[in-house]
Enzyme design. Structure first.
Site, mmCIF file in Angstrom:
data_model
loop_
_atom_site.group_PDB
_atom_site.id
_atom_site.type_symbol
_atom_site.label_atom_id
_atom_site.label_comp_id
_atom_site.label_asym_id
_atom_site.label_seq_id
_atom_site.Cartn_x
_atom_site.Cartn_y
_atom_site.Cartn_z
ATOM 1 N N GLU A 33 26.064 -1.001 114.161
ATOM 2 C CA GLU A 33 26.694 -2.501 113.628
ATOM 3 C C GLU A 33 27.474 -2.987 114.716
ATOM 4 O OE1 GLU A 33 26.228 -3.995 111.294
ATOM 5 O OE2 GLU A 33 25.028 -2.732 109.604
ATOM 6 N N TYR A 116 31.925 -10.159 108.103
ATOM 7 C CA TYR A 116 29.985 -9.619 108.637
ATOM 8 C C TYR A 116 30.328 -7.599 108.709
ATOM 9 C CZ TYR A 116 26.128 -7.561 109.411
ATOM 10 O OH TYR A 116 24.873 -5.893 109.454
ATOM 11 N N ASP A 134 24.801 -12.248 107.566
ATOM 12 C CA ASP A 134 25.103 -12.280 108.421
ATOM 13 C C ASP A 134 23.179 -13.458 108.968
ATOM 14 O OD1 ASP A 134 22.230 -11.090 108.022
ATOM 15 O OD2 ASP A 134 21.773 -9.661 109.561
#
Length: 350
Positions: A33, A116, A134
């Site tokens: 991520e 996020y 996102d």
DNA sequence: CATACGTGGCC
DNA sequence: TGGCCAAGTAT
């Protein structure tokens, strides 16, 4: 509205086989991520493999130096991600006994992790029912529900957040989030979306109204300013003077060359002054190359002046430098601009 | 809330 | 080509 079921069915049939999806290791999901923030999967993939190989677990990453992490990160951009990632690896390893926090609320307290990423890790690794919004989700949701308010403003943004959480599948929150992201990147693309292949085309407002090229609406455009950079490439018997960008700002803690003091646009035709630290030099700096380089917020024009000298001062124009053997240049983390210059002109430094 | 923060790909 | 966009966050 038929949204969630067809979306998950599509995901079950079309989800991409990505390495961080092979297990539910919070470390690997977190690493992926961070790498994928503002970065395409295709661009980040090689970096993911490199990091997992070098640091199989968060404890191994915690033992790394920042120079080493930045070198592995070189070329990915947004280098604060790498610095914050190392900080978080050390924090989780040493303060949390190696145990990664398991709720979005706790995860978001970690450095480099915002709303996020916290939601993505919590939903994927720990099955917490929370929508991870996102750029893909912004686009899919705003198109499907026909939101015409700018999604980069609080009002439009919160409409998307609300809808994403409302339609979230609470049994498969991680799959739901990844399904929208996959759909957004492969089908509901920013330009030329493949609407005829879309599992939720039937109820899509933007498709019905012919607004797929207008939604998501956006307002803000960051202005790009010009920036002149004049580098002094100083060599002495196969060694190069390098400086680390320690000040706050672009490329923080990466390495480049000492800069001249003539960056004012009005005097750009002049040759750079010889730094006072250089004992004696009979020649004037030779303009080796001019490169342009675009950042998201700056248009850079960089000039590289070459000068062979006979001493090795610790500072150049007051900037701390190290003298790196040419062979070891590749061990330093440098901006892509510097890497490109080096790969084209290093033969001039012998 | 606006701005800083990288790089590469696409048309 | 130049502008837009990409699995955003920190300040």
């Amino acid at each position: 509205m038929n949204f969630t079921s067809p979306l998950l069915n599509w995901y079950d049939a079309h989800s991409r086989n990505l390495p961080w999806r092979e297990q539910k290791d919070p470390y690997k999901i977190w690493l992926s991520e961070i790498i994928l923030q503002q970065t395409r999967v295709e661009q980040g993939m090689a970096y993911y493999y490199a990091f997992v190989e070098r640091y199989p677990g968060i404890r191994q990453m915690a033992d790394a130096t920042e120079d080493e992490v930045l070198k592995l990160w070189q070329g990915l951009g947004y280098y604060s991600r790498a610095r914050n990632m190392l900080h978080t690896a050390q924090f989780v390893t040493r303060q949390l006994n190696g145990s990664f926090p398991s709720t979005a609320k706790e995860i978001q307290k970690l450095k480099g992790i915002g709303p996020y990423t916290a939601a993505a890790i919590a939903s994927i690794a720990f099955n917490e029912p929370i929508a991870a919004v996102d750029g893909n989700v912004l686009r899919v949701i705003s198109r499907f529900f026909g939101i015409q308010d700018p999604v980069d403003k609080p009002d439009g943004r919160s409409q998307v957040d609300t809808l994403a959480n409302e339609y979230l599948n609470r049994l498969r929150p991680g799959d739901f989030n990844q399904a929208i992201m996959d759909l957004g990147s492969q089908v509901c693309k920013p330009r030329n979306p493949l609407c005829s292949s879309c599992p939720i085309q039937k109820d899509c407002m933007a498709n019905a109204l012919g607004l797929t090229d207008k939604i998501p609406m956006k307002q803000g455009k960051t202005k790009v300013s010009e920036w002149h950079l004049d580098y002094l490439v100083l060599t002495n018997k196969g060694h190069i003077a390098m400086k680390q960008r320690t000040r706050q700002g672009v490329w923080k803690n990466l390495w480049d060359f000492p800069e001249t003091n003539i960056s004012s646009p009005t005097v750009r035709d002049e040759f750079p002054e010889i730094p006072s630290e250089i004992s004696h030099s009979t020649q004037i700096p030779e303009l080796l190359a001019t490169f342009s380089h675009k950042l998201s917020h700056r248009d850079i024009t960089a000039r590289f002046f070459l000068l062979h000298i006979s001493n090795t001062p610790d500072t150049i124009n007051g900037q701390n430098v190290i003298w790196t053997p040419k062979k070891r240049f590749g061990e330093l983390a440098v901006p892509i601009l510097i890497e490109k210059f080096w790969s084209k002109h290093q033969q001039n430094f012998d």
